[in-house]
Design an enzyme around this catalytic site. Structure first.
Site, mmCIF file in Angstrom:
data_model
loop_
_atom_site.group_PDB
_atom_site.id
_atom_site.type_symbol
_atom_site.label_atom_id
_atom_site.label_comp_id
_atom_site.label_asym_id
_atom_site.label_seq_id
_atom_site.Cartn_x
_atom_site.Cartn_y
_atom_site.Cartn_z
ATOM 1 N N GLU A 1 32.230 52.216 36.975
ATOM 2 C CA GLU A 1 33.514 50.690 37.295
ATOM 3 C C GLU A 1 33.811 51.658 38.670
ATOM 4 O O GLU A 1 34.442 53.280 38.602
ATOM 5 C CB GLU A 1 34.663 50.673 36.831
ATOM 6 N N GLU B 1 46.797 48.898 37.910
ATOM 7 C CA GLU B 1 45.811 47.742 38.241
ATOM 8 C C GLU B 1 46.258 46.686 38.807
ATOM 9 O O GLU B 1 45.628 45.773 39.913
ATOM 10 C CB GLU B 1 44.642 47.669 37.698
ATOM 11 N N ASN C 1 36.602 52.834 33.366
ATOM 12 C CA ASN C 1 37.510 53.824 33.716
ATOM 13 C C ASN C 1 38.695 54.250 32.494
ATOM 14 O O ASN C 1 39.226 52.952 32.521
ATOM 15 C CB ASN C 1 38.233 54.404 34.956
ATOM 16 N N CYS D 1 35.387 47.322 32.368
ATOM 17 C CA CYS D 1 36.362 47.983 32.118
ATOM 18 C C CYS D 1 37.031 47.275 30.248
ATOM 19 O O CYS D 1 36.504 46.488 29.634
ATOM 20 C CB CYS D 1 37.045 48.786 32.735
ATOM 21 N N ASN E 1 38.020 44.501 41.735
ATOM 22 C CA ASN E 1 37.711 45.404 41.226
ATOM 23 C C ASN E 1 36.373 44.532 41.310
ATOM 24 O O ASN E 1 36.207 43.830 40.477
ATOM 25 C CB ASN E 1 38.456 45.486 40.546
ATOM 26 N N LYS F 1 36.035 41.933 38.311
ATOM 27 C CA LYS F 1 36.475 42.098 37.321
ATOM 28 C C LYS F 1 37.798 41.027 37.957
ATOM 29 O O LYS F 1 39.005 40.760 38.130
ATOM 30 C CB LYS F 1 37.711 43.286 37.405
#
Lengths: 348, 348
Positions: free
Chosen positions: A47, A150, A221, A196, A113, A131
């Site tokens: 990612e 995020e 991550n 993730c 993302n 994502k």
């Protein structure tokens, strides 16, 4: 008949706030070359692979925040973006497929993302995923909290969970819905993408499972687990924090591979960014029975390689996880009808 | 504030085709007494706990098949059924709650794989669950196949996944939807029930998770894993077959407890029935972080005991698995819309 694919996870160690994209891409090309030398046909990168994991910072300068994103006007553009083109060129040259995550800025200024699947043989991005389960915070819960912001920097992915077939990756493709050999020449291994936090949610995997996925690709991550993110970190050792986070990473990859009878490949950014932000390794290849068949041994740049037989997926798909025979969606309504908690009915 | 409950899984070893219900119930009462002596407030017994796991047999005599079921006209009747009443009487006497699975024959002649939650303090059955994911076959895939003919003997459960609160089990109940203390005096620990194969399906756990479940109770009968049920058993050792089946049992219990931030208790029937049908042990208590905190050491009658703090569930429920903040049901449509496999869209 065996359906063998040679695959690799390309784990990337520490990348700092001041690391240049060029230096990171040069390391990624080294990883690609190592994987190719082992015979890999598909290489999965992490990612947000081109930069440090920037959502940990609260930026005072918006220009710095924007500097971590790639401009992506859609279609094949990420492969042609001058920032990162050398990696895609190398994949095209080697005729191998790559999957890689990055911060995407759309032509209309949205931020996602994102990950793309790039087919080395055709030289095209054939699938893009954004994502869905964006975790973390818009604002830090307390000053200096070791959390990922995020929700501040990324919108919720709007492309759903669309499985796809990778052309030319492997012969003898099967139809997802019947398991019969696909003779129309269009089909190939069925693949899904997750990023993730998505991997912790069974709702992310099942849509791919229902499309017959044989391989789910995950970039991540993940930091060592704090005891309670709403409080300053408890006195827990670095090793314990890593071990706890690795435990949940493995549990998520292994169970969901088993429950969807698919192989999975996870590739992490890891190591000690800026000398103080710890990210776990544990990049892995998991079989369709849930067993880890290869796993990173370091928290540094490392290629994790395995030869996998996608035919093994059929054992689960035709037996205990034969969905058409064994699922009971008439009882699952709350899963899509309800977002958050609801009180149980009182029975007394 | 800690919310401690003392719980037990009562694992039951070999029960043969010719074992009498009386002898089995006498062993169950011994297990209950042992659990009570350790301080248990809730004791979980296996699936179909009163008899051998009869779905492995293809009966030539319908009367023998019927002999494995309990008549249950609804309401409290199983606790008053003369076949099994002594166990419920003992629980009432000790003031402890029990959860127990059995073959249920309704007044209209339907057959279900059922479990009830019996409250020792009130002397009432307060919840009934009927197994939704009935696995196995209607007919053996080949003569002498070591499979379970559950689809022959049980209908699909028709009661859904209704979480419930157990009155008096623990003070300081919390509301599921807000996490605030429940002051109306009606609430208590939030509990869900699953039976055997249900535990492998994330769709079984999530409805309970969405109702704020803090504790999921599971009874099972699981045989050592054959390599491929469509073929005569491969030459695999008893130990390997058990280990493979235990691996998937643990993975299912641990992941789903983690992903729903709930404790779980699983109780198995195990050992070598009739001297030749092997069932795994592995009865366990798993915490809301996915760690096994107690597990059976034998494949015989054994009490697995732990003191658990339901307050620990809140850590996940308010953070990464805060459903209201982090679930994205607008992307999960296929999970309820689709029963079996569907072809992925072709992207090229």
């Amino acid at each position: 008949m065996p359906r063998i694919v040679k695959v690799a996870a390309a784990q990337i160690g520490a990348v700092h706030r001041d690391s240049s994209r060029d230096s990171t891409i040069s390391r990624m090309i080294d990883l690609l070359n190592t994987a190719v030398s082992k015979g890999a046909q598909l290489i999965v990168f992490p990612e947000c692979a081109f930069t440090t994991f920037f959502p940990r910072y609260l930026f005072s300068d918006p220009a710095e925040m924007e500097s971590y994103f790639e401009d992506d006007a859609g279609g094949n553009s990420i492969a042609d973006s001058k920032n990162v083109k050398p990696l895609f060129d190398k994949a095209r040259e080697a005729g191998v497929d790559i999957w890689v995550g990055y911060g995407e800025r759309t032509s209309s200024g949205q931020h996602f993302n994102t990950a793309v699947y790039f087919c080395g043989k055709t030289g095209e991005v054939i699938s893009k995923y954004r994502k869905v389960h964006v975790p973390g915070f818009v604002n830090p819960p307390f000053p200096g909290a070791e959390v990922h912001l995020e929700k501040r920097y990324f919108e919720t992915g709007d492309l759903g969970f669309e499985a796809f077939r990778a052309p030319g990756l492997i012969p003898n493709a099967l139809k997802a819905n019947t398991g019969e050999e696909d003779t129309d020449g269009k089909g190939d291994a069925i693949i899904g993408s997750l990023i993730c936090n998505d991997r912790r949610w069974p709702e992310s995997w099942r849509p791919y499972g229902l499309q017959g996925a044989e391989l789910v690709l995950v970039g991540f991550n993940t930091n060592g687990k704090a005891d309670d993110i709403y409080k300053p970190r408890q006195p827990i050792s670095l090793e314990d924090a890593r071990e706890q986070a690795l435990f949940h990473h493995r549990l998520s990859m292994q169970y969901n591979s088993y429950a969807n009878s698919c192989f999975s490949i996870s590739a992490g950014r890891c190591g000690m960014d800026d000398g103080k932000f710890d990210l776990i390794g544990g990049s892995s290849i998991v079989d369709s029975d849930g067993h880890i068949i290869a796993e990173a041994k370091t928290v540094d740049d490392e290629v994790v390689f395995a030869e996998i037989d996608l035919e093994e997926c059929r054992k689960g798909k035709k037996d205990i996880f034969n969905f058409a025979v064994n699922r009971q969606p008439q009882t699952y309504g709350i899963i899509t009808a309800q977002k958050g908690y609801v009180e149980p009915k009182l029975l007394f």
